[in-house]
Design an enzyme around this catalytic site. Sequence first.
Site, mmCIF file in Angstrom:
data_model
loop_
_atom_site.group_PDB
_atom_site.id
_atom_site.type_symbol
_atom_site.label_atom_id
_atom_site.label_comp_id
_atom_site.label_asym_id
_atom_site.label_seq_id
_atom_site.Cartn_x
_atom_site.Cartn_y
_atom_site.Cartn_z
ATOM 1 N N ASP A 23 0.845 -1.193 0.000
ATOM 2 C CA ASP A 23 0.000 0.000 0.000
ATOM 3 C C ASP A 23 0.878 1.240 0.000
ATOM 4 O O ASP A 23 2.083 1.173 0.246
ATOM 5 C CB ASP A 23 -0.935 -0.022 1.215
ATOM 6 C CG ASP A 23 -0.177 -0.139 2.523
ATOM 7 O OD1 ASP A 23 0.538 0.813 2.872
ATOM 8 O OD2 ASP A 23 -0.284 -1.187 3.199
ATOM 9 N N GLU A 80 22.456 -22.549 -17.621
ATOM 10 C CA GLU A 80 21.533 -21.641 -16.919
ATOM 11 C C GLU A 80 22.283 -20.430 -16.363
ATOM 12 O O GLU A 80 21.784 -19.304 -16.394
ATOM 13 C CB GLU A 80 20.827 -22.395 -15.780
ATOM 14 C CG GLU A 80 19.787 -23.385 -16.272
ATOM 15 C CD GLU A 80 19.261 -24.294 -15.170
ATOM 16 O OE1 GLU A 80 18.074 -24.678 -15.243
ATOM 17 O OE2 GLU A 80 20.031 -24.648 -14.233
#
Length: 734
Positions: free
Chosen positions: A533, A613
């Site tokens: 928020d 990777e």
Amino acid sequence: MNIQLNESTGVFSLTTEHTLYQLRADRTGVVLHLYYGRRAGGEMDYLIRLADRGFSGNPYELQQNRGYSLDTLPQEYPGNGVGDFRLPAVQVRAENGSRSADLRYEGYRIERGREEKPGLPHVREAGETETLVLILRDPVIGLEVQLLYHVFPRQDVIVRSARLVNRSGEQLVLEKAASCSVDFPYGAWDVIHFHGRHNMERMPERTRLPRGMTSFGSRRGMSSHHHNPFVILCGRHATEDTGDCYGCMLVYSGNHLEEMEVDQTGSTRLVAGIHPDGFAWTLAPGEGFDTPEAILSFSGEGLNGLSRNYHRILRDQVIPRRFREKTRPVLINSWEAAYFDFDAEKILRFARAAREMNIGMLVLDDGWFGKRDDDTSGLGDWTVNEGKLGCSLRELSDRIHGLGMSFGLWFEPEMVNEDSDLYRAHPDWALTDPGRRPMVARNQLVLDMSRQEVVDYVFGAMCAVLDGARIEYVKWDFNRSVANCYSRARGADRQGETAHRFMLGTYQLLARLRERYPELMIEGCSGGGGRFDAGMLYYCPQIWCSDDTDAVERLEIQRGTSYGYPVSAMGAHVSAVPNHQTGRRTPLRTRGIVAQAGTFGYELNPEQLTEEEREEIRGQVADYSRYAPLIARGDYWRLGEMDDAGDYTAWMFSAPDGSEALVSLVMIHVRANGPFPHVKLRGLAPEAEYRLEGTEQRFSGAALMYAGYSFPQLQGEYPAMQLHFVRMEEKLHV
Ligand code: DGJ
């Protein structure tokens, strides 16, 4: 001047670049709302019409005018119990038990800039901010209400809040004190709200506002995973790029309520603020109460337009200034890599492997303190567990810095385990009801942050750790809802203050840490995104978006979050496959592209990666570093509509000057012989020519925006593509 009063008509006009907000006090002193929306000339007083409506009574002094009723007039801060039967903005209990409030206009001030809100997060002054203060009063109970309107012209934002002051000689108890109330006398509206759960936060739901009341909110002592303190009202036909949209976002992290009422004539009222359930705030004579702020914004350019307004105001005026332009580090977090099972050597191995992939920061998550090998004990004891680590925190952090990385550490400051030295010493520091066993969640209780000595203790304990080692980042977690919200330090008549005082205590702690360690970056977190928020963003420039790190689920979570919040605030990491929350396998490329729509990082065991990777991750980090300014400060656009149940999700970033754009697309459902995924780009200069990087293909901005771009048919499991368009120097002659 962006705030103007027409002395002859009494109309106040609050103007931003594209919007106008108008109000005026009428001759009885009722402050009427006239208009909010697209900027337009003139005064909208003519929209106020009176009609005698049965059962909508009249103020005593106007009983001859049966058309005049508080029940039917659009108002700025409606009172309670005196003739407006719709949602009130305020409810006050006087000593004699009366709960009525009738607020009438007394005066106004127009100020340059805006005052700080002591103790509360707020939207920071932007240089050209202007403030209108309207003073309203109920002389019978002696309540004064100052309505504050801070106008942010460039951002198309009006920030509202209220200060309620007891001007009587008696005690007043506030039972409801909304941050704002906005009436929409005409039009039929859809509401979009953001519901969710742990691991699936901020899911947008769009629904027609029915007659009567609709509300969303949280009584969990936190803004919550379940209902974000942000709602949008939009026209029935509004889309991502067209139509009228209004937003209302609270700058608050505690209990909140967003209420809407469509009344007898179809007029809509929106009231937002602290949740009134359980709230009761006593004002002694002379005392005042400040509500949290509500950020209002309007866009006539659809939901994307509204989102961009919120992204800008949060990025520029809410997050700590220091981090506005700062490129955030690509980090690796230990949580999903090791959970509670680590020592310093393991963490150092992670750091070395990460460093080789050019990752810049290592964050040591939960488990480094007290007695903490699982989630049953240790919270509250913020002393380094050197026995577990095998060395001091300083040594670990120095060695990580020696690799050329910075170091971050996890805290959960507002919590305590019963199995902790802190709880054994101060059981009354936990929120618990007398005579009742408290609700327990994740084996923990909530500290009573409404008590100053608790805040002081946690501050001291955190400072001791932060002073003892080089720490550039703190992850601030909060892993349960607040129940049994009873403070052992407060009398029976003041318990209704505990939940809000809890938030004030947390904000104070955050503010003191910010002040003492201005360079420290705090990432908010609450079991993922349970306190995502604007209140937390005032202290924390970024917030961990969700504990769900699955790339496919994250598409929805991050897209939902983007309606109100900027991607530069969304913590997003690439995690291992099979994913720990869903068991799904997605390609590393897709995980990288999804996490790049956030504050990019990794949350996996780097020792388990193959050489291939690792090489791919080096490429991802390099790409992210290259695109970071565009991602963090560019304009973000959702491509495709909210309710499209399509086979793919797409979004893009465009440079505000139209010089480049980054378009990302992830296939959720690959179909044999399927259609070509197609998107229309946004935010480009129509007359300019763009080159698709890595190819010789050129397109006009207009073509990409109006005809769009079609992707090839992608194959495999959740394939993804990212395209970078760069504007060519010369202009096209069209
Ligand atoms: C919840 C957070 O969201 C996770 O990322 C992790 O920090 C755990 N808490 C640790 O307990």
